[in-house]
Scaffold this active site. Structure first.
Site, short mmCIF file in Angstrom:
data_model
loop_
_atom_site.label_atom_id
_atom_site.label_comp_id
_atom_site.label_asym_id
_atom_site.label_seq_id
_atom_site.Cartn_x
_atom_site.Cartn_y
_atom_site.Cartn_z
N GLU A 7 0.39 -13.64 12.06
CA GLU A 7 0.77 -12.43 12.79
C GLU A 7 0.66 -11.25 11.83
O GLU A 7 0.83 -11.41 10.61
CB GLU A 7 2.21 -12.56 13.31
CG GLU A 7 2.43 -13.73 14.25
CD GLU A 7 1.70 -13.55 15.58
OE1 GLU A 7 1.54 -12.40 16.03
OE2 GLU A 7 1.29 -14.57 16.17
N SER A 58 -6.64 -5.92 -6.28
CA SER A 58 -7.80 -6.59 -5.68
C SER A 58 -8.99 -6.50 -6.63
O SER A 58 -9.04 -5.62 -7.50
CB SER A 58 -8.15 -5.94 -4.34
OG SER A 58 -8.90 -4.76 -4.55
N ARG A 103 -5.64 -2.82 8.05
CA ARG A 103 -6.79 -3.69 7.71
C ARG A 103 -6.34 -4.73 6.69
O ARG A 103 -5.27 -4.60 6.08
CB ARG A 103 -7.95 -2.86 7.17
CG ARG A 103 -7.60 -1.95 6.03
CD ARG A 103 -8.83 -1.20 5.50
NE ARG A 103 -8.40 -0.18 4.55
CZ ARG A 103 -8.23 1.11 4.85
NH1 ARG A 103 -8.45 1.56 6.08
NH2 ARG A 103 -7.83 1.96 3.93
N LEU A 159 12.12 -19.99 -3.95
CA LEU A 159 11.02 -19.17 -3.41
C LEU A 159 9.77 -19.43 -4.25
O LEU A 159 9.86 -19.54 -5.48
CB LEU A 159 11.38 -17.67 -3.51
CG LEU A 159 10.31 -16.67 -3.08
CD1 LEU A 159 10.13 -16.70 -1.56
CD2 LEU A 159 10.66 -15.25 -3.53
N TRP A 171 -10.97 -2.63 -9.43
CA TRP A 171 -11.60 -2.25 -10.71
C TRP A 171 -12.38 -0.96 -10.57
O TRP A 171 -12.70 -0.31 -11.56
CB TRP A 171 -12.55 -3.36 -11.19
CG TRP A 171 -11.91 -4.65 -11.58
CD1 TRP A 171 -12.07 -5.84 -10.96
CD2 TRP A 171 -11.03 -4.89 -12.69
NE1 TRP A 171 -11.33 -6.82 -11.61
CE2 TRP A 171 -10.69 -6.26 -12.67
CE3 TRP A 171 -10.48 -4.08 -13.70
CZ2 TRP A 171 -9.84 -6.84 -13.61
CZ3 TRP A 171 -9.64 -4.66 -14.63
CH2 TRP A 171 -9.32 -6.02 -14.59
N ASP A 230 -11.69 -5.38 -5.95
CA ASP A 230 -12.32 -4.07 -5.72
C ASP A 230 -11.56 -2.93 -6.40
O ASP A 230 -12.08 -1.83 -6.53
CB ASP A 230 -12.46 -3.80 -4.22
CG ASP A 230 -13.52 -4.69 -3.59
OD1 ASP A 230 -14.54 -4.94 -4.27
OD2 ASP A 230 -13.34 -5.14 -2.45
N ARG A 253 -11.34 1.76 -9.42
CA ARG A 253 -10.48 2.96 -9.57
C ARG A 253 -10.70 3.60 -10.94
O ARG A 253 -11.22 2.95 -11.86
CB ARG A 253 -9.01 2.55 -9.40
CG ARG A 253 -8.74 2.11 -7.98
CD ARG A 253 -7.27 2.01 -7.68
NE ARG A 253 -7.12 1.71 -6.26
CZ ARG A 253 -6.03 1.93 -5.57
NH1 ARG A 253 -4.97 2.45 -6.14
NH2 ARG A 253 -5.97 1.62 -4.29
N HIS A 260 3.12 3.42 -8.76
CA HIS A 260 3.00 1.98 -9.01
C HIS A 260 4.27 1.45 -9.70
O HIS A 260 4.74 0.36 -9.40
CB HIS A 260 1.78 1.69 -9.89
CG HIS A 260 0.48 2.07 -9.22
ND1 HIS A 260 0.17 1.71 -7.93
CD2 HIS A 260 -0.58 2.80 -9.66
CE1 HIS A 260 -1.03 2.18 -7.61
NE2 HIS A 260 -1.50 2.86 -8.64
N GLY A 307 0.30 5.43 -4.33
CA GLY A 307 -0.30 6.71 -4.72
C GLY A 307 0.20 7.84 -3.85
O GLY A 307 0.58 8.91 -4.35
N SER A 358 -8.37 -5.98 4.00
CA SER A 358 -8.83 -5.67 2.64
C SER A 358 -9.02 -6.91 1.77
O SER A 358 -8.57 -6.95 0.62
CB SER A 358 -7.87 -4.69 1.97
OG SER A 358 -7.79 -3.49 2.69
N ASP A 378 0.84 -1.20 0.00
CA ASP A 378 0.00 0.00 0.00
C ASP A 378 0.88 1.26 0.00
O ASP A 378 2.01 1.24 0.48
CB ASP A 378 -0.88 -0.02 1.26
CG ASP A 378 -2.10 0.88 1.12
OD1 ASP A 378 -2.31 1.45 0.03
OD2 ASP A 378 -2.83 1.02 2.11
C1 FPP Z 1 -1.69 0.24 -3.33
O1 FPP Z 1 -1.28 1.58 -3.38
C2 FPP Z 1 -1.10 -0.49 -4.43
C3 FPP Z 1 -1.81 -1.04 -5.44
C4 FPP Z 1 -3.28 -0.98 -5.54
C5 FPP Z 1 -1.14 -1.74 -6.53
C6 FPP Z 1 0.13 -2.46 -6.22
C7 FPP Z 1 0.88 -2.61 -7.49
C8 FPP Z 1 2.21 -2.55 -7.64
C9 FPP Z 1 3.16 -2.51 -6.52
C10 FPP Z 1 2.83 -2.50 -9.00
C11 FPP Z 1 2.33 -3.48 -9.96
C12 FPP Z 1 2.49 -4.87 -9.48
C13 FPP Z 1 3.15 -5.85 -10.14
C14 FPP Z 1 3.20 -7.22 -9.56
C15 FPP Z 1 3.83 -5.63 -11.40
P1 FPP Z 1 -2.39 2.71 -3.52
O2 FPP Z 1 -2.50 3.05 -4.96
O3 FPP Z 1 -3.67 2.26 -2.89
O4 FPP Z 1 -1.71 3.87 -2.71
P2 FPP Z 1 -2.48 4.97 -1.86
O5 FPP Z 1 -3.22 4.26 -0.76
O6 FPP Z 1 -1.35 5.80 -1.33
O7 FPP Z 1 -3.37 5.71 -2.80
#
Ligand code: FPP
Length: 235
Positions: free
Chosen positions: A195, A61, A182, A127, A65, A63, A67, A33, A19, A184, A16
């Site tokens: 944990e 996720s 959370r 891994l 979609w 959810d 965005r 991202h 953004g 999510s 997370d």
């Molecule tokens: C949450 O940050 C992050 C995501 C919804 C996407 C995670 C994706 C990546 C790390 C890159 C793409 C992944 C791969 C495997 C190539 P947010 O956008 O919700 O951030 P914010 O809460 O600060 O708005």
């Protein structure tokens, strides 16, 4: 205090804060991202040496979609590129990649890129990297229940294999970056005794040191699995 650090841990990460990381730098969210992919590379590289056998990353996720379309398009583009460009590097590093979640709603070429990346990395033993895309834990549990062959109540182990798409160990530790606390809809069945570790660090800044700090915190936990003592295998 008993230590619960052991080889072959299953760690799940809710990545997370991409953004917020970008916004704080005056950049478009998509660049957050993109920077998140560099963090994925760092963590995947560090994981085996830190005792992690299975690493599940929450990339998109079901959810998500909701965005804005341009952000979804940017994320899908990054995922497509990651799967196409990273598969050979992962295979070389002995990393087996599998993707969990729905594939039927993914845009152009991603489902095929997933299939190819899984095939190229299938022999990896250093891994098991699992990436959750169009993933919902509740949907995975519902699908497993709907597909039960008879009315017999399955064992938790058997049902868990159906939920996880195979014999994946239960999650030991869930890490969530960027301050939210959370789950999510992430690995709800598999995290029954996980944990939880929360850090303020935004995902694009997360590195091997942050992973080590999370595992140190985990190592200090007493996992009693509902009993009064720490089971030998978790000690
Ligand atoms: C949450 O940050 C992050 C995501 C919804 C996407 C995670 C994706 C990546 C790390 C890159 C793409 C992944 C791969 C495997 C190539 P947010 O956008 O919700 O951030 P914010 O809460 O600060 O708005």
């Amino acid at each position: 205090m008993q230590s619960s650090l052991q080889a072959g841990l299953h760690v799940g990460i809710i990545m997370d804060g991409n953004g917020r990381w970008a916004t704080a730098r005056g950049l478009p969210r998509a660049l957050g991202h993109k920077a998140g992919i560099a963090a994925i590379r760092r963590v995947v590289e560090a994981a085996p040496d830190q005792g992690i056998g299975t690493l599940t990353l929450y990339a998109f996720s079901s959810d998500n979609w909701r965005r804005p379309q341009d952000e979804v398009t940017a994320l899908m583009g990054l995922l497509r590129r990651y799967l196409r460009e990273e598969a050979a590097r992962l295979a070389k590093a002995g990393v087996r990649l599998t993707v969990i979640g729905r594939r039927d709603r993914l845009p152009g070429g991603i489902a095929e890129a997933i299939g190819r990346a899984e095939a190229v990395t299938v022999a990896g033993t250093a891994l098991h990297l699992r990436i959750a895309i169009d993933y919902s834990a509740r949907a995975a549990i519902l699908a497993a229940a709907a597909a039960l062959p008879d009315s017999r109540t399955p064992s938790a182990t058997e049902f868990g294999h159906r939920v996880s798409g195979g014999p994946v160990p239960d999650v030991d530790l869930v890490i969530r970056t960027s301050g939210e606390q959370r789950l999510s809809d992430f690995l709800l069945w598999e995290s029954a005794y996980a944990e939880l570790h929360f850090t303020q660090t935004h995902w694009p800044d997360f590195d091997a040191g942050d992973l080590a700090a999370a595992l140190r915190s985990f190592a200090g936990r007493q996992r009693r699995f509902g009993g009064l003592t720490v089971p030998a295998e978790a000690a």
